[in-house]
Design an enzyme around this catalytic site. Sequence first.
Site, PDB file in Angstrom:
ATOM      1  N   ASP A 277      21.105  60.395   4.128  1.00 30.03           N
ATOM      2  CA  ASP A 277      20.025  61.358   3.927  1.00 30.03           C
ATOM      3  C   ASP A 277      20.529  62.789   3.798  1.00 30.03           C
ATOM      4  OD1 ASP A 277      17.874  59.733   3.714  1.00 30.03           O
ATOM      5  OD2 ASP A 277      16.826  60.440   5.502  1.00 30.03           O
ATOM      6  N   CYS A 278      21.823  62.970   3.526  1.00 24.77           N
ATOM      7  CA  CYS A 278      22.359  64.330   3.389  1.00 24.77           C
ATOM      8  C   CYS A 278      22.864  64.615   1.987  1.00 24.77           C
ATOM      9  CB  CYS A 278      23.478  64.548   4.414  1.00 24.77           C
ATOM     10  SG  CYS A 278      22.898  64.717   6.115  1.00 24.77           S
ATOM     11  N   ILE A 279      23.948  63.953   1.590  1.00 21.39           N
ATOM     12  CA  ILE A 279      24.586  64.285   0.315  1.00 21.39           C
ATOM     13  C   ILE A 279      23.667  64.025  -0.891  1.00 21.39           C
ATOM     14  CG2 ILE A 279      26.607  63.918  -1.146  1.00 21.39           C
ATOM     15  CD1 ILE A 279      28.143  63.114   1.323  1.00 21.39           C
ATOM     16  N   VAL A 281      20.440  64.192  -0.844  1.00 20.84           N
ATOM     17  CA  VAL A 281      19.167  64.895  -0.661  1.00 20.84           C
ATOM     18  C   VAL A 281      19.312  66.412  -0.697  1.00 20.84           C
ATOM     19  CG1 VAL A 281      17.273  65.284   0.961  1.00 20.84           C
ATOM     20  CG2 VAL A 281      18.155  62.968   0.610  1.00 20.84           C
ATOM     21  N   SER A 282      20.270  66.956   0.061  1.00 22.78           N
ATOM     22  CA  SER A 282      20.378  68.412   0.192  1.00 22.78           C
ATOM     23  C   SER A 282      20.475  69.139  -1.147  1.00 22.78           C
ATOM     24  CB  SER A 282      21.587  68.769   1.061  1.00 22.78           C
ATOM     25  OG  SER A 282      21.414  68.323   2.382  1.00 22.78           O
TER      26      SER A 282
END
Length: 449
Positions: A277-279, A281-282
Amino acid sequence: MSSNFSHFATLKDGIAGKDARVLTVGLGYVGLPMALTVHEVGFDTTGLDINAERVARINAGEQVISYFAENRIDDAVKSGKFRATSEASAIAGADIILICVPTPLTAAREPDMRYVISAAETIADWLRPGQLVVLESTVWPGATANVLQPILERGGLRAGSDFFLGFSPEREDPGNASHTTRTIPKVVGADDKQSRDLLEMFYSTIVTQAVPVSSSATAEAVKLAENSFRTVNIALVNEMKVAMDAMGVDVWEVVKAAATKPFGYMPFYPGPGIGGDCIPVSPVYLSWRARDVGSETPIIDLARFNNEGAPEALATRIRTDLSRRDGVDVNGARILILGIAYKKDVEDTRESPALALLKKLEQMGADVDYHDPFFPVMPLTRDHPDLANRLSVPLDAGTLEGYDAVIVTTDHTAVDYGLVAAASKRVFDTRNAFDGRGIAIDRARLIKI
């Protein structure tokens, strides 16, 4: 003495003496590690989650996240100073409220803020003077001030005077034994000095270092910068992998050698795509906000599209190689996906490229199974709900021999790669699982992609 100063002094003393009561909203891969870490440094801590089943399991001391120490949750619950609840009324009793809810993408690949908005609306119903509210979820720069704050102020209380508000981006790396919640510095930002001072003071007691910045928007941007950096470099190394393979050069060997340079280079490794849920999404939140203010991020957007297209590109490469090297048509081929988690040794399928690859191969007509020691049964996922309840196949010689190809998509430690090397007809390795472990395999049967 102003009520603002009184609230500040009271909370400051509560943090210093670890008497402040802390509540985390959300008990997932960010909220639960944070809640436990806050408890472990001495604060009375409550975790709030709408998932009643998860709350019950936590209160029963179950190890709901596999890479936690076996008794970590059980010991916390038995201490009497840690508990989970589904009752929103617990918000009123907290002095510090940490919002750790998901911020995924919509079907149109745009920011999805509904969980943050829902959490803010629930908090607003119970908000009282003197509380500190901190958003940790990934959002676009300006979201704390322009989305969260107006909701919290609906009841008449004002941020910076009646209650305190700020942002501190989560930096969890699930399964990383070297860098834990406690050891990773935390950036903290707020739009008034007292809120920022309270954030810095609180997180300084929780982690090794709190890093204050000038505003909540700056802190929000830090998280997007960190992961956009990773997005661009992952796209770069995956692009290099394809080009170098055409030149007969092993990109894994190139990266390993380049990483010996002590300056100006940081190793990134190729793979089947990006997950979590980071790379994935951000950079979308950053790009979306940039367009909203009349700007553009073409390099980041290109990297995003490159990474999002990786599973389809791999499926096309696998179809071509099966036909050219083995005379096998992908339509009707039996293929085993080895690992459906987005990274090794965690039970997490968020945005997993392995699932996207599985779907692409099935759309091409392949008969696809999977093996993953963390998922005996395929979970219900946001992106691929139709795959739920499939069963992981056993990993033995007889099973492996029945597939036209095995694709290593997640290099879990608990997989017998020696067996895979010996029994598989064709292996596509997206993680350097064999050479990286020094496992011998017939080069005629191995394709590193």
